[in-house]
Scaffold this motif. Structure first.
Motif, PDB file in Angstrom:
ATOM      1  N   ASP A  37      -7.819  31.430 -66.355  1.00 28.35           N
ATOM      2  CA  ASP A  37      -6.422  31.467 -66.802  1.00 28.35           C
ATOM      3  C   ASP A  37      -5.965  32.923 -66.929  1.00 28.35           C
ATOM      4  O   ASP A  37      -4.861  33.284 -66.513  1.00 28.35           O
ATOM      5  CB  ASP A  37      -6.303  30.729 -68.142  1.00 28.35           C
ATOM      6  N   ARG A  38      -6.827  33.765 -67.485  1.00 30.37           N
ATOM      7  CA  ARG A  38      -6.484  35.198 -67.577  1.00 30.37           C
ATOM      8  C   ARG A  38      -6.295  35.807 -66.194  1.00 30.37           C
ATOM      9  O   ARG A  38      -5.366  36.576 -65.957  1.00 30.37           O
ATOM     10  CB  ARG A  38      -7.592  35.975 -68.297  1.00 30.37           C
ATOM     11  N   PHE A  77      -5.383  34.341 -63.512  1.00 28.39           N
ATOM     12  CA  PHE A  77      -4.127  33.826 -62.965  1.00 28.39           C
ATOM     13  C   PHE A  77      -2.960  34.662 -63.468  1.00 28.39           C
ATOM     14  O   PHE A  77      -2.047  35.048 -62.723  1.00 28.39           O
ATOM     15  CB  PHE A  77      -3.933  32.367 -63.402  1.00 28.39           C
ATOM     16  N   ARG A  78      -3.002  34.961 -64.737  1.00 28.95           N
ATOM     17  CA  ARG A  78      -1.904  35.708 -65.338  1.00 28.95           C
ATOM     18  C   ARG A  78      -1.846  37.149 -64.827  1.00 28.95           C
ATOM     19  O   ARG A  78      -0.792  37.794 -64.867  1.00 28.95           O
ATOM     20  CB  ARG A  78      -2.034  35.694 -66.863  1.00 28.95           C
ATOM     21  N   SER A  79      -2.981  37.640 -64.337  1.00 29.67           N
ATOM     22  CA  SER A  79      -2.965  39.001 -63.783  1.00 29.67           C
ATOM     23  C   SER A  79      -2.926  38.971 -62.257  1.00 29.67           C
ATOM     24  O   SER A  79      -3.066  40.005 -61.609  1.00 29.67           O
ATOM     25  CB  SER A  79      -4.203  39.764 -64.271  1.00 29.67           C
ATOM     26  N   GLY A  80      -2.745  37.788 -61.676  1.00 30.97           N
ATOM     27  CA  GLY A  80      -2.607  37.695 -60.222  1.00 30.97           C
ATOM     28  C   GLY A  80      -3.903  37.827 -59.456  1.00 30.97           C
ATOM     29  O   GLY A  80      -3.913  38.070 -58.253  1.00 30.97           O
ATOM     30  N   GLU A  91      -6.387  35.376 -59.540  1.00 29.33           N
ATOM     31  CA  GLU A  91      -7.090  34.095 -59.628  1.00 29.33           C
ATOM     32  C   GLU A  91      -7.788  33.767 -58.308  1.00 29.33           C
ATOM     33  O   GLU A  91      -7.393  34.229 -57.247  1.00 29.33           O
ATOM     34  CB  GLU A  91      -6.117  32.970 -59.994  1.00 29.33           C
ATOM     35  N   ARG A  92      -8.819  32.934 -58.433  1.00 31.85           N
ATOM     36  CA  ARG A  92      -9.559  32.474 -57.268  1.00 31.85           C
ATOM     37  C   ARG A  92      -9.396  30.966 -57.130  1.00 31.85           C
ATOM     38  O   ARG A  92      -9.251  30.275 -58.125  1.00 31.85           O
ATOM     39  CB  ARG A  92     -11.041  32.830 -57.411  1.00 31.85           C
ATOM     40  N   ARG A 118      -6.837  35.015 -75.475  1.00 30.47           N
ATOM     41  CA  ARG A 118      -6.001  36.122 -74.979  1.00 30.47           C
ATOM     42  C   ARG A 118      -5.501  36.976 -76.128  1.00 30.47           C
ATOM     43  O   ARG A 118      -5.504  38.208 -76.059  1.00 30.47           O
ATOM     44  CB  ARG A 118      -4.779  35.585 -74.214  1.00 30.47           C
ATOM     45  N   ARG A 158       4.028  32.559 -63.796  1.00 30.70           N
ATOM     46  CA  ARG A 158       2.657  32.982 -64.076  1.00 30.70           C
ATOM     47  C   ARG A 158       2.453  33.423 -65.520  1.00 30.70           C
ATOM     48  O   ARG A 158       1.318  33.615 -65.935  1.00 30.70           O
ATOM     49  CB  ARG A 158       2.259  34.143 -63.159  1.00 30.70           C
ATOM     50  N   ARG A 159       3.491  33.654 -66.247  1.00 33.98           N
ATOM     51  CA  ARG A 159       3.299  34.120 -67.625  1.00 33.98           C
ATOM     52  C   ARG A 159       3.711  33.091 -68.680  1.00 33.98           C
ATOM     53  O   ARG A 159       3.759  33.399 -69.859  1.00 33.98           O
ATOM     54  CB  ARG A 159       4.015  35.456 -67.840  1.00 33.98           C
ATOM     55  N   PHE A 184      -3.652  27.815 -66.708  1.00 32.39           N
ATOM     56  CA  PHE A 184      -3.682  27.892 -65.242  1.00 32.39           C
ATOM     57  C   PHE A 184      -5.100  27.716 -64.719  1.00 32.39           C
ATOM     58  O   PHE A 184      -6.047  28.323 -65.246  1.00 32.39           O
ATOM     59  CB  PHE A 184      -3.204  29.269 -64.767  1.00 32.39           C
TER      60      PHE A 184
END
Lengths: 341, 341, 341, 341
Positions: free
Chosen positions: A131-132, A134-137, A139-140, B132, B282-283, B289
């Motif tokens: 999830d983290r 994803f939030r930083s772009g 994600e895999r 987070r 995304r945020r 996510f």
């Protein structure tokens, strides 16, 4: 004019708030059955002492030393609503007098068990980590982020401590058909076998478990039960879930293992709360952080109020309490828990 | 010189990798029981066509149109190892010939169920949100971060779709004594009642559920099954867990509800994968996510290989397959799933 | 005037009676959804043949040889309501045509499982034996009649056969925390492991089990699966429960073991039914006698009707059947069951 | 020469026999941990009084009036191994002194629960009735003897009393997915709801139940809890299982209902034991007779010994007992049970 013959109950739940533990309907039950002297906002000892001689029960954890108990000639029950028993009560006298000493620990058990399972599934699957990302772009997708993902189903799981928390967690884990071992020095092996559990010595449990749940309370015997040697015995990739008391674990040793990436953990309790702002471990990757949140949710608090009212009614009717935890004379002096801040 | 009378099996699992689905011991079993023509790294149609006339089974999802099936006179089984059935096989001919058409969907069910439960517990308790916060130094302790935390135990839960995923998730949820409703238009209400489940129309299920798990596959009928109206029907604070297929949900409507903070969600599948880097959602705070990671974990892949070997051995012994999913002639043409990238 | 476009269903359930399998409400459902040609009391082949060309489904077990199937051009389903598949149908043609061949075996499974457990508890505790003693004035009280009484809890239990009956019996046994082994040559060991069961070779299962449930159907392979040698391998005091088919066991050998008092048994199926009046074994003490009664109870029969209506509606709606048992092409020719008299 | 500092335990289990409750290995444990003064065959009060001053624990149910307790200055535990608490102990003094008063009731619970389920399945399916018919050559086959046979699965079931027996029976019944109601005036409704049970007033429970299990102990309040009116309220065909105490039921009223064939019953306890030889009801058909045999089986007796040793070791180690039942000061004087003959 008729006298009010409802038993008198002193309500002084601090640091709990009465409106948090009693839903309106339950508070109405309490008020219907008992004359409630509500000292929620009155910490003056004189107020308490005035009500004490007539008190049938105390809801809360005020000081009840020998002298005060001597005044409390009608007292039948002490209902602790904080979760831990402290040294501010003359327990031997209470037991000799047949006063029920009751705790609300079971009220939190389901909440803690669900949180513990949530942490376990998180570290099993990397849920908050991804999830983290994803939030930083970063994600895999699909299998790319799953190299270390594991099933709970069929896993070797160890429980350290088998009290209220263990009993609440067990059915959740059994739905995953886990291979379970339990270590609890306060329970005979046959008591565990009787309910279908396998008892294991701590070293064996640590050596074989893929998931370890630390559910033990703190006593003089259990401090740093998990020190550097014990943590080193865990298999690579073990998921350690810590939701009972921080003192059971040596955190320096735990940080070393986590920093090395050798094990993963979900941690809800801390040696110092709040954790210092500049603690360098705040950015450890293999860890899910939780701020002592496992038990204290609204539904748990409301369950305390229900337990209190149910058991006071039982006792007033000449029946034994059945919902709160009966303090064991052997254990009540052993706990080393500090109040939750 | 004796002929090798082991049945011939063509192995062309792309995009799966053979070493991912077959642990060495299982691959050894396959090789011992069958003559394996391994085309994992050979996508040349001529290679495939050369082996086909003698093939007892195909492991993979190559094109098998009418003409090719006509050549495959010895074919007894098609073992799809990708998870979805596509339109590249002449299914009617396969069924008429008594060729087993088998899918590996069940291999993923446990992994998806565990991930779905992990997402549900996360959004129930704010696990990744508070992790987070901890990392940014704004964590809250004890009850302070728990205002919206809820138990799963006793909650009203709705399952949309009751296939492999639902069957795997059900026992996990029942350990929480949830009040369960199921909506699956492919199952008679009495079939659900027979196994102790309560069937509900979709509107009723949505209106009453505190947790909703979307487990339905995509067909022409189920696209945007959850549109704006359906999502608006959910009670405030509902936790929506989406782990099957994105097309079932109208994401614009979902983002609106999440942005308004009216519901919470755990989402593993996306209309577009990867999600565009600049996607403003995304945020979003009320969302966990996950990058299509629920099913594709190492243990699920290895289970595929075991299922394939077990069923090929069954068929070779004149017994029916029992581990892979038998394709239903009525359904095989209905799916609208796209290959996972 | 509009044509009735409901699909035509031929109902010829003999030896079943339609009013036994269809509760009024379920019969009304059938009649609302389908044009029912009710041949329950009309065994004239001409009547059947007249309806056949238009028939969407047949409910019953009439002869359906190649020639008749050739006439049945609209046929989509054959719903056997007797419990066994016989050799009077051209199954290969039915399968090639995609006609669903369905059986009602699952309808009986719960009834058989409950009866089997009842027999097991009876022989574990001497329930019918002591009831007889009471009626003759020779009853024993408290521990006096309990010398050989055993718990089912924790016992080593073996299941021979794991089909419908085993799946229904398993949860009942698991409530007793039994130590379970399963032998079923039609299932891979890993298929059993997948659902949490331990597969065992027959000799090992027999050698260690304190309770053995015989749940296997009869095939050419399973006749006298339990012969003198196998029965001799059972530990002293084993409780053998026989509820599937008599041909699986060598009864002469069984009587010898029972006569010697070496094992105990509950028996529901017999090599010859009715058992000859003068059979000397009718007075054996270590045996609970039951007259092929395990499955055929009113609730089981009514379940057949529900299954038939549910699946015919599924098929008419273009969905696969989900309640009746789909005949496996590999197995349909293997059964050696005789019709139940 | 060193003193033997093992605590002294007086063993006077009559009417229990020590070899019945202590397997050799468990007896060896007892002897290793404690100095055992074995008075199993010595009922001379002087022998007992000689050992009493030094006694750490008493295993058995000897008289312990005020004067004797005054001599027993080291006493920490009284372990009743008979199953009921009688009026021959000065309980208030024992409680005031913090002496553990422990009972062995839980040792019997599993045995009783299994027997109760066995009786229920018997009367549900006519198992002993048809076994008798078989022995007289009048057995019926297949559906002919099943007109009144019912499933337990899904049935409406009522439990009267929810103590040790109810807790042991519950999981057995839940495996049948029964619709369960519980009546226990000693438990708050919310205490039952907490563990997932539905509390019901007795009249409602009786009116709706297809199976009723009488599991209540006898107190001044529960005598003839089920009188003529209550039994008349049961639906036709109800199965009544009576395994706790005879005094709870009015047997004249019960015989009337059974004689009329209106309900069926399995009965293990009797107003007079042995039942008079000429009791005309000995031939009632709708009844399964059992001679107070539900609890007293070898495995239950052995469990008593294990519980005693486990709890004495706990207490000697400064831990609370966890296996035997702790006598409640509120209840210990209420029981009206007579010794089992």
């Amino acid at each position: 004019m008729t006298a009010d013959d409802r038993p008198l109950v002193i309500l002084q739940p601090a640091p709990q708030r009465p409106e948090r533990i009693f839903r309106p309907a339950v508070r109405a039950e309490l008020d219907r059955l008992f004359r409630v002297v509500d000292l929620s906002d009155d910490q003056d000892p004189a107020s308490f002492d005035r009500a004490l001689p007539e008190a049938f029960a105390v809801i809360g954890q005020p000081d009840l030393p020998t002298e005060r108990l001597a005044e409390a000639t009608a007292l039948r029950a002490i209902c602790n609503v904080e979760g831990n028993f402290f040294g501010n009560v003359d327990y031997p006298t209470a037991f000799a007098r047949g006063i029920h000493v009751l705790g609300c620990g079971p009220a939190y058990a389901q909440a803690v068990a669900e949180h513990a399972l949530g942490l376990a599934l998180d570290v099993a699957r990397g849920i908050s980590r991804e999830d983290r990302a994803f939030r930083s772009g970063t994600e895999r997708y699909v299998a790319d982020g799953n190299a270390d993902a594991v099933l709970l189903r069929g896993a070797r799981v160890g429980l350290i401590g088998y009290g209220n928390l263990g009993r609440a967690l067990r059915p959740l884990l059994e739905a995953f058909a886990v291979d379970l071992q339990v270590h609890d020095p306060w329970l005979p092996d046959r008591a565990l076998a009787e309910v279908g559990l396998v008892a294991a010595p701590l070293p064996e449990l640590l050596r074989r478990s893929q998931f370890v749940f630390v559910l033990a309370t703190v006593t003089s015997d259990s401090e740093h039960l998990l020190g550097a040697d014990q943590l080193a015995a865990l298999p690579d990739g073990t998921r350690l879930i810590l939701v009972s008391r921080a003192a059971v674990v040596d955190y320096d040793a735990l940080w070393s293992e986590l920093d090395a990436g050798r094990i993963l953990a979900g941690v809800d309790v801390w040696p110092e709360e709040p954790v210092p702002a500049d603690d360098p471990y705040r950015r450890l990757e293999g860890l899910v952080f939780s701020g002592h949140r496992a038990g204290g949710i609204p539904q748990a608090f409301e369950r305390i109020g229900e337990m209190v009212v149910d058991d006071l009614r039982q006792i007033a009717a000449g029946l034994p309490p059945v919902r709160m935890q009966v303090a064991a004379r052997e254990l009540v002096g052993r706990y080393r828990n500090r109040p939750v801040g």
